[in-house]
Structure formats: C-alpha cells, structure tokens
Design a protein around this motif. Structure first.
Motif, PDB file in Angstrom:
ATOM      1  N   VAL A  49       1.218   4.009  12.639  1.00  0.00           N
ATOM      2  CA  VAL A  49       1.690   2.168  12.890  1.00  0.00           C
ATOM      3  C   VAL A  49       2.844   3.054  12.549  1.00  0.00           C
ATOM      4  CG1 VAL A  49       1.965   0.258  12.173  1.00  0.00           C
ATOM      5  CG2 VAL A  49      -0.080   0.542  12.659  1.00  0.00           C
ATOM      6  N   LEU A  50       2.601   3.675  11.648  1.00  0.00           N
ATOM      7  CA  LEU A  50       4.286   4.271  10.865  1.00  0.00           C
ATOM      8  C   LEU A  50       4.514   5.719  11.705  1.00  0.00           C
ATOM      9  CD1 LEU A  50       3.467   2.641   7.653  1.00  0.00           C
ATOM     10  CD2 LEU A  50       4.862   1.928   9.751  1.00  0.00           C
ATOM     11  N   MET A  88       1.106  -1.151   0.034  1.00  0.00           N
ATOM     12  CA  MET A  88       0.077   0.425   0.165  1.00  0.00           C
ATOM     13  C   MET A  88       1.231   1.353  -0.245  1.00  0.00           C
ATOM     14  SD  MET A  88      -2.978   1.194   2.515  1.00  0.00           S
ATOM     15  CE  MET A  88      -4.155   0.075   2.717  1.00  0.00           C
ATOM     16  N   PRO A  89       0.335   2.179  -1.067  1.00  0.00           N
ATOM     17  CA  PRO A  89       1.892   3.397  -0.709  1.00  0.00           C
ATOM     18  C   PRO A  89       1.526   3.798   0.626  1.00  0.00           C
ATOM     19  CG  PRO A  89      -0.011   3.477  -2.875  1.00  0.00           C
ATOM     20  CD  PRO A  89      -0.539   2.661  -1.996  1.00  0.00           C
ATOM     21  N   PHE A  90       2.358   4.658   0.729  1.00  0.00           N
ATOM     22  CA  PHE A  90       2.763   5.362   2.067  1.00  0.00           C
ATOM     23  C   PHE A  90       1.410   6.402   2.612  1.00  0.00           C
ATOM     24  CE2 PHE A  90       4.268   8.738   5.354  1.00  0.00           C
ATOM     25  CZ  PHE A  90       4.643   7.798   5.909  1.00  0.00           C
ATOM     26  N   CYS A  91       0.956   7.516   1.628  1.00  0.00           N
ATOM     27  CA  CYS A  91      -0.341   7.667   1.350  1.00  0.00           C
ATOM     28  C   CYS A  91      -1.223   7.202   2.260  1.00  0.00           C
ATOM     29  CB  CYS A  91      -0.207   9.161   0.365  1.00  0.00           C
ATOM     30  SG  CYS A  91      -0.625   8.466  -1.193  1.00  0.00           S
ATOM     31  N   GLY A  92      -1.686   6.276   1.124  1.00  0.00           N
ATOM     32  CA  GLY A  92      -2.711   5.148   1.438  1.00  0.00           C
ATOM     33  C   GLY A  92      -3.157   5.043   3.045  1.00  0.00           C
ATOM     34  N   HIS A  93      -1.664   4.121   3.914  1.00  0.00           N
ATOM     35  CA  HIS A  93      -1.586   3.998   5.006  1.00  0.00           C
ATOM     36  C   HIS A  93      -2.504   5.134   6.180  1.00  0.00           C
ATOM     37  CE1 HIS A  93       0.126   1.224   7.863  1.00  0.00           C
ATOM     38  NE2 HIS A  93       0.139   1.983   8.554  1.00  0.00           N
ATOM     39  N   VAL A 138      -3.547   7.752   5.370  1.00  0.00           N
ATOM     40  CA  VAL A 138      -5.664   8.147   5.280  1.00  0.00           C
ATOM     41  C   VAL A 138      -6.125   6.952   6.621  1.00  0.00           C
ATOM     42  CG1 VAL A 138      -6.740   7.508   3.636  1.00  0.00           C
ATOM     43  CG2 VAL A 138      -5.121   8.882   2.961  1.00  0.00           C
ATOM     44  N   ILE A 139      -5.469   6.036   6.203  1.00  0.00           N
ATOM     45  CA  ILE A 139      -5.789   4.858   7.280  1.00  0.00           C
ATOM     46  C   ILE A 139      -6.469   4.774   8.563  1.00  0.00           C
ATOM     47  CG2 ILE A 139      -6.284   2.191   7.352  1.00  0.00           C
ATOM     48  CD1 ILE A 139      -6.020   1.363   4.850  1.00  0.00           C
ATOM     49  N   GLU A 140      -4.722   5.494   8.161  1.00  0.00           N
ATOM     50  CA  GLU A 140      -4.633   5.487  10.181  1.00  0.00           C
ATOM     51  C   GLU A 140      -5.164   6.869  10.473  1.00  0.00           C
ATOM     52  OE1 GLU A 140       0.268   4.478  10.853  1.00  0.00           O
ATOM     53  OE2 GLU A 140      -0.536   7.046  10.460  1.00  0.00           O
ATOM     54  N   THR A 141      -5.584   7.651   9.707  1.00  0.00           N
ATOM     55  CA  THR A 141      -6.220   8.773  10.341  1.00  0.00           C
ATOM     56  C   THR A 141      -7.638   8.491  10.725  1.00  0.00           C
ATOM     57  OG1 THR A 141      -5.146  10.657   9.220  1.00  0.00           O
ATOM     58  CG2 THR A 141      -7.115  11.387   9.496  1.00  0.00           C
ATOM     59  N   GLN A 142      -8.344   7.627   9.762  1.00  0.00           N
ATOM     60  CA  GLN A 142      -9.810   7.512   9.607  1.00  0.00           C
ATOM     61  C   GLN A 142      -9.456   6.601  10.907  1.00  0.00           C
ATOM     62  OE1 GLN A 142     -10.083   5.326   6.030  1.00  0.00           O
ATOM     63  NE2 GLN A 142     -11.553   7.266   5.073  1.00  0.00           N
ATOM     64  N   THR A 143      -8.578   5.129  11.132  1.00  0.00           N
ATOM     65  CA  THR A 143      -8.772   4.743  12.536  1.00  0.00           C
ATOM     66  C   THR A 143      -8.086   5.251  13.729  1.00  0.00           C
ATOM     67  OG1 THR A 143      -6.970   3.808  12.041  1.00  0.00           O
ATOM     68  CG2 THR A 143      -9.012   2.644  10.787  1.00  0.00           C
ATOM     69  N   GLY A 144      -7.491   6.392  13.778  1.00  0.00           N
ATOM     70  CA  GLY A 144      -6.827   6.756  14.852  1.00  0.00           C
ATOM     71  C   GLY A 144      -5.888   5.878  15.367  1.00  0.00           C
ATOM     72  N   VAL A 145      -5.441   4.487  14.691  1.00  0.00           N
ATOM     73  CA  VAL A 145      -4.489   4.060  14.804  1.00  0.00           C
ATOM     74  C   VAL A 145      -3.111   4.614  14.659  1.00  0.00           C
ATOM     75  CG1 VAL A 145      -3.646   1.970  15.013  1.00  0.00           C
ATOM     76  CG2 VAL A 145      -6.176   2.462  15.814  1.00  0.00           C
TER      77      VAL A 145
END
Length: 52
Positions: free
Chosen positions: A17-18, A1-6, A8-15
């Motif tokens: 990771v990187l 997964m591209p870093f920017c996509g990751h 986005v998922i981090e922001t949406q989940t509030g978790v």
C-alpha cells in the motif's frame, strides 16, 4: 499505526500500500552476523522457551 507495523502487515498479506521512503537509502544493506556475546544470549533464551 507505526510505519514499521504497517510494513509487517504488508509483508504478511502480500498487499503493498505504501512506498518506503527509506528503501533507497537502506534497501541494499544486508544483515550482519550477531556478535558472539549477543548470539550466546539469544541461544540461552531460546533454550528456555523452545521445546527440547
């Protein structure tokens, strides 16, 4: 997964990771206003896709 996509998922989940390696370089930058011709285009497209 591209870093920017990751990110986005981090922001949406509030978790978080990187760590963003570029944050120290660009993290303090703010957005800027759209140029008038770009704003006009965004407004035109929005009128086509958003309900009145």
């Amino acid at each position: 997964m591209p870093f920017c996509g990751h990110a986005v998922i981090e922001t949406q989940t509030g978790v978080k990771v990187l760590d963003d390696a570029l944050f120290p370089v660009v993290g303090g930058r703010t957005g800027r206003d759209l140029a008038p011709h770009r704003k006009a285009l965004v407004d035109e497209v929005a009128a086509l896709v958003l309900p009145a």
